[in-house]
Write an enzyme that holds these catalytic residues in place. Sequence first.
Site, PDB file in Angstrom:
ATOM      1  N   GLU A 224       7.107  -4.248  -5.641  1.00  0.00           N
ATOM      2  CA  GLU A 224       7.250  -4.554  -4.216  1.00  0.00           C
ATOM      3  C   GLU A 224       5.841  -4.538  -3.658  1.00  0.00           C
ATOM      4  O   GLU A 224       5.218  -3.478  -3.556  1.00  0.00           O
ATOM      5  CB  GLU A 224       8.149  -3.494  -3.567  1.00  0.00           C
ATOM      6  CG  GLU A 224       8.859  -3.990  -2.330  1.00  0.00           C
ATOM      7  CD  GLU A 224       8.022  -3.791  -1.083  1.00  0.00           C
ATOM      8  OE1 GLU A 224       7.272  -4.731  -0.734  1.00  0.00           O
ATOM      9  OE2 GLU A 224       8.118  -2.733  -0.480  1.00  0.00           O
TER      10      GLU A 224
ATOM     11  N   SER B 273      -0.268  -2.671  -3.472  1.00  0.00           N
ATOM     12  CA  SER B 273      -0.979  -3.939  -3.314  1.00  0.00           C
ATOM     13  C   SER B 273      -0.670  -4.906  -4.459  1.00  0.00           C
ATOM     14  O   SER B 273      -0.331  -4.490  -5.566  1.00  0.00           O
ATOM     15  CB  SER B 273      -2.486  -3.671  -3.273  1.00  0.00           C
ATOM     16  OG  SER B 273      -2.907  -3.105  -4.499  1.00  0.00           O
ATOM     17  N   THR B 274      -0.817  -6.183  -4.169  1.00  0.00           N
ATOM     18  CA  THR B 274      -0.588  -7.218  -5.182  1.00  0.00           C
ATOM     19  C   THR B 274      -1.569  -7.075  -6.342  1.00  0.00           C
ATOM     20  O   THR B 274      -1.206  -7.228  -7.505  1.00  0.00           O
ATOM     21  CB  THR B 274      -0.683  -8.608  -4.526  1.00  0.00           C
ATOM     22  OG1 THR B 274       0.415  -8.729  -3.611  1.00  0.00           O
ATOM     23  CG2 THR B 274      -0.613  -9.735  -5.539  1.00  0.00           C
ATOM     24  N   GLU B 275      -2.806  -6.720  -5.997  1.00  0.00           N
ATOM     25  CA  GLU B 275      -3.840  -6.590  -7.027  1.00  0.00           C
ATOM     26  C   GLU B 275      -3.449  -5.524  -8.066  1.00  0.00           C
ATOM     27  O   GLU B 275      -3.481  -5.775  -9.280  1.00  0.00           O
ATOM     28  CB  GLU B 275      -5.132  -6.196  -6.315  1.00  0.00           C
ATOM     29  CG  GLU B 275      -6.340  -6.096  -7.184  1.00  0.00           C
ATOM     30  CD  GLU B 275      -7.466  -5.354  -6.467  1.00  0.00           C
ATOM     31  OE1 GLU B 275      -7.441  -5.235  -5.222  1.00  0.00           O
ATOM     32  OE2 GLU B 275      -8.369  -4.868  -7.175  1.00  0.00           O
TER      33      GLU B 275
ATOM     34  N   GLU C  46      -4.067  -9.896   3.148  1.00  0.00           N
ATOM     35  CA  GLU C  46      -3.373  -8.773   3.767  1.00  0.00           C
ATOM     36  C   GLU C  46      -4.404  -7.759   4.254  1.00  0.00           C
ATOM     37  O   GLU C  46      -5.256  -7.324   3.485  1.00  0.00           O
ATOM     38  CB  GLU C  46      -2.426  -8.111   2.760  1.00  0.00           C
ATOM     39  CG  GLU C  46      -1.626  -6.996   3.377  1.00  0.00           C
ATOM     40  CD  GLU C  46      -0.628  -6.359   2.421  1.00  0.00           C
ATOM     41  OE1 GLU C  46      -1.007  -6.059   1.278  1.00  0.00           O
ATOM     42  OE2 GLU C  46       0.528  -6.163   2.827  1.00  0.00           O
TER      43      GLU C  46
ATOM     44  N   LYS D  70       4.595   9.168  -9.192  1.00  0.00           N
ATOM     45  CA  LYS D  70       3.206   9.427  -8.796  1.00  0.00           C
ATOM     46  C   LYS D  70       2.998   8.943  -7.356  1.00  0.00           C
ATOM     47  O   LYS D  70       2.970   7.750  -7.093  1.00  0.00           O
ATOM     48  CB  LYS D  70       2.198   8.724  -9.702  1.00  0.00           C
ATOM     49  CG  LYS D  70       0.792   9.289  -9.460  1.00  0.00           C
ATOM     50  CD  LYS D  70      -0.343   8.333  -9.700  1.00  0.00           C
ATOM     51  CE  LYS D  70      -0.690   7.431  -8.568  1.00  0.00           C
ATOM     52  NZ  LYS D  70      -1.330   8.054  -7.393  1.00  0.00           N
TER      53      LYS D  70
ATOM     54  N   GLY E 221      -0.449  -4.267  -8.433  1.00  0.00           N
ATOM     55  CA  GLY E 221       0.848  -4.677  -8.983  1.00  0.00           C
ATOM     56  C   GLY E 221       0.690  -5.561 -10.211  1.00  0.00           C
ATOM     57  O   GLY E 221       1.403  -5.423 -11.205  1.00  0.00           O
TER      58      GLY E 221
ATOM     59  N   CYS F  50       4.176  -3.258   4.728  1.00  0.00           N
ATOM     60  CA  CYS F  50       4.086  -4.442   3.859  1.00  0.00           C
ATOM     61  C   CYS F  50       4.659  -5.679   4.541  1.00  0.00           C
ATOM     62  O   CYS F  50       4.169  -6.776   4.339  1.00  0.00           O
ATOM     63  CB  CYS F  50       4.747  -4.179   2.518  1.00  0.00           C
ATOM     64  SG  CYS F  50       6.419  -3.572   2.658  1.00  0.00           S
TER      65      CYS F  50
HETATM   66  P1  NAP Z   1      -2.797   0.434  -4.073  1.00  0.00           P
HETATM   67  O1  NAP Z   1      -4.179   0.603  -4.558  1.00  0.00           O
HETATM   68  O2  NAP Z   1      -1.981  -0.686  -4.566  1.00  0.00           O
HETATM   69  O3  NAP Z   1      -2.039   1.827  -4.343  1.00  0.00           O
HETATM   70  C1  NAP Z   1      -0.646   1.985  -4.500  1.00  0.00           C
HETATM   71  C2  NAP Z   1      -0.398   3.016  -5.573  1.00  0.00           C
HETATM   72  O4  NAP Z   1      -0.893   2.541  -6.827  1.00  0.00           O
HETATM   73  C3  NAP Z   1      -1.102   4.326  -5.322  1.00  0.00           C
HETATM   74  O5  NAP Z   1      -0.292   5.391  -5.778  1.00  0.00           O
HETATM   75  C4  NAP Z   1      -2.346   4.180  -6.163  1.00  0.00           C
HETATM   76  O6  NAP Z   1      -2.934   5.395  -6.512  1.00  0.00           O
HETATM   77  C5  NAP Z   1      -1.788   3.491  -7.379  1.00  0.00           C
HETATM   78  N1  NAP Z   1      -2.783   2.798  -8.193  1.00  0.00           N
HETATM   79  C6  NAP Z   1      -4.010   2.339  -7.842  1.00  0.00           C
HETATM   80  N2  NAP Z   1      -4.630   1.780  -8.898  1.00  0.00           N
HETATM   81  C7  NAP Z   1      -3.790   1.895  -9.946  1.00  0.00           C
HETATM   82  C8  NAP Z   1      -3.862   1.511 -11.317  1.00  0.00           C
HETATM   83  N3  NAP Z   1      -4.921   0.891 -11.812  1.00  0.00           N
HETATM   84  N4  NAP Z   1      -2.811   1.780 -12.120  1.00  0.00           N
HETATM   85  C9  NAP Z   1      -1.716   2.399 -11.625  1.00  0.00           C
HETATM   86  N5  NAP Z   1      -1.602   2.807 -10.349  1.00  0.00           N
HETATM   87  C10 NAP Z   1      -2.622   2.549  -9.504  1.00  0.00           C
HETATM   88  O7  NAP Z   1      -2.827   0.401  -2.542  1.00  0.00           O
HETATM   89  P2  NAP Z   1      -3.802   1.254  -1.625  1.00  0.00           P
HETATM   90  O8  NAP Z   1      -5.130   1.533  -2.196  1.00  0.00           O
HETATM   91  O9  NAP Z   1      -3.035   2.450  -1.287  1.00  0.00           O
HETATM   92  O10 NAP Z   1      -4.006   0.227  -0.447  1.00  0.00           O
HETATM   93  C11 NAP Z   1      -4.751  -0.982  -0.655  1.00  0.00           C
HETATM   94  C12 NAP Z   1      -4.020  -2.140  -0.080  1.00  0.00           C
HETATM   95  O11 NAP Z   1      -2.730  -2.297  -0.689  1.00  0.00           O
HETATM   96  C13 NAP Z   1      -3.670  -2.022   1.388  1.00  0.00           C
HETATM   97  O12 NAP Z   1      -4.724  -2.264   2.211  1.00  0.00           O
HETATM   98  C14 NAP Z   1      -2.564  -3.027   1.491  1.00  0.00           C
HETATM   99  O13 NAP Z   1      -3.067  -4.315   1.567  1.00  0.00           O
HETATM  100  C15 NAP Z   1      -1.823  -2.864   0.200  1.00  0.00           C
HETATM  101  N6  NAP Z   1      -0.631  -1.990   0.328  1.00  0.00           N
HETATM  102  C16 NAP Z   1       0.590  -2.565   0.321  1.00  0.00           C
HETATM  103  C17 NAP Z   1       1.708  -1.766   0.441  1.00  0.00           C
HETATM  104  C18 NAP Z   1       3.087  -2.327   0.431  1.00  0.00           C
HETATM  105  O14 NAP Z   1       4.035  -1.620   0.751  1.00  0.00           O
HETATM  106  N7  NAP Z   1       3.288  -3.545   0.027  1.00  0.00           N
HETATM  107  C19 NAP Z   1       1.574  -0.406   0.610  1.00  0.00           C
HETATM  108  C20 NAP Z   1       0.306   0.168   0.606  1.00  0.00           C
HETATM  109  C21 NAP Z   1      -0.781  -0.654   0.457  1.00  0.00           C
HETATM  110  P3  NAP Z   1      -4.043   6.103  -5.578  1.00  0.00           P
HETATM  111  O15 NAP Z   1      -3.939   5.579  -4.205  1.00  0.00           O
HETATM  112  O16 NAP Z   1      -3.634   7.512  -5.673  1.00  0.00           O
HETATM  113  O17 NAP Z   1      -5.362   5.860  -6.192  1.00  0.00           O
END
Ligand code: NAP
Length: 500
Positions: A273, A252-254, A404, A198, A256, A307
């Site tokens: 990760e 994100s950690t949240e 972050e 996904k 994750g 990240c």
């Molecule tokens: P995110 O919310 O953690 O999204 C990462 C993936 O998880 C996306 O495919 C997202 O889907 C999916 N996701 C979201 N909620 C979920 C849930 N409840 N159950 C299963 N999958 C879920 O990250 P983001 O919204 O893209 O970015 C938010 C923050 O995350 C950033 O500002 C940054 O701090 C951090 N981040 C970290 C990394 C890294 O490589 N460590 C990469 C990106 C972001 P959708 O986006 O399609 O809703």
Amino acid sequence: MNAPAETPLSEATVRFLAQPKKMLIGAEWRDALSGRTLESRNPATGDVIATFPAAAAADVDLAVQAARAAFSGKEWGKARPIDRERWLLRLADRVEANAQELAEIETLDNGKPLMFARRVDVQQAVDFLRYVAGWCTKIEGSTLTPSVPALRKNEYFAYTLREPVGVVGAIIPWNFPLLIAVWKIAPALATGCTIVLKPAEETSLAALRLAELVLEAGIPAGVVNVVTGLGHEAGAALAAHRGIDKVTFTGSTEVGKRIGKAAMDNMTRVSLELGGKSPVIMFDDVDVKSAAAGAANAIFFNSGQVCAAGSRLYVHKRVFDQVLEGVVAVANKMRVGPGLDPGSQIGPLVSAKQLQRVTGYIRKGVEEGGSLLAGSAESADKGYFIKPTVVTGLGEQATLIQEEIFGPVLVATPFDDIDEIAAAANATPYGLAASIWSNDLSRVHRLIPRIQAGTVWVNCHGVLDNAMPFGGYKQSGIGREMGRSMIDLFTETKSVMMQL
Ligand code: NAP
Ligand code: MG
């Protein structure tokens, strides 16, 4: 921002954008069962460039069934390691042959400068596929000499087998959409697993194009499935699905943590990760000019949406002012603009939501007493652009030091001695990476073991290698991707004890 002189899109990209976007489930290209769709936007303009299916639990279920059928099916199940190697090499060739189109898709969907999309995202995806292809024939167990104590008259023979973990669910973020998709797909295939991927809602296009190339490479239907949709719908359904054996997540950690909990309910194997707040530590023997350029690159590459971004800069107080002056000069000179403009060094942020989040952090930094030496919380009227920003004067508990941001925002702080910097480097919940800048070998070697981070770079930052394990300490995740350790993440070990 300067007036953009944009590179024209190749015919292949125009064709891809025009065609209806469907998900790959088994051998079929499908709409969502509900018929719902989502919109993909170009971050440089805010314009909609494509619509694609919004999968829900029922679609995810079909994809998991397809992946299970392929896993249990003859063609994939009976494939020899060398067959899987050949498939991965063919996929690498297909990605390479379509490099320009894939890079353009990445730039349009994510915003990043085309040169980086081509040289970093696409090139690394090709290299990684080839690196992992070599692993297919090198996965092995071990033979053991048992010392079974009780009945000495019996003889035993023992060995271990490495078996594919099974059906993998992969959920990925939007910062390196093609590359991270490949980081998940390649080891899954090398170990004989099948996968449901996904992509992030903001950047689903590269994964859909990659899925076409998977079929062109002759990889059996159902081995790779792509479901597009929202995280809290499609993503959550995948993480909690009883039909998957492993979930691999980058983001994100949240989120994750949520995925880890859902996986644990079914005892699904899980690797995470996650985010980081990586320190860049510069001692007083650095060459000021190259150190400043290194610090700027560590945070501003990919608009800080990395990240492992070096978002906390710590410089020895003797050279703090000079290094900071250099970083500010680099920040002020960097050209922010659309990714299709060859002059752009920094593209827009990925989305309006991310822009709001990052500018919110900058305002918070000022509220908490920080001084802005470069950049601002202002954004452009059109597109999600923001200037490279440098903040100083914040204490250890400040929001911008602890959280972050995932944007081009650097927080700089002076330090005095090695104990102080070791403590400061570790004083966040994260532990993904760090870099140490000095040519004083004994100082560097004394500091490395004191840093709680999965990767420590010396005199560089953000340099990944396919063979080097990558992952986090503390709240930056669980498990190590890349290198030999990725094989552990996608296999189960079976111990066999045989009485002769
Ligand atoms: P995110 O919310 O953690 O999204 C990462 C993936 O998880 C996306 O495919 C997202 O889907 C999916 N996701 C979201 N909620 C979920 C849930 N409840 N159950 C299963 N999958 C879920 O990250 P983001 O919204 O893209 O970015 C938010 C923050 O995350 C950033 O500002 C940054 O701090 C951090 N981040 C970290 C990394 C890294 O490589 N460590 C990469 C990106 C972001 P959708 O986006 O399609 O809703
Ligand atoms: Mg999101």
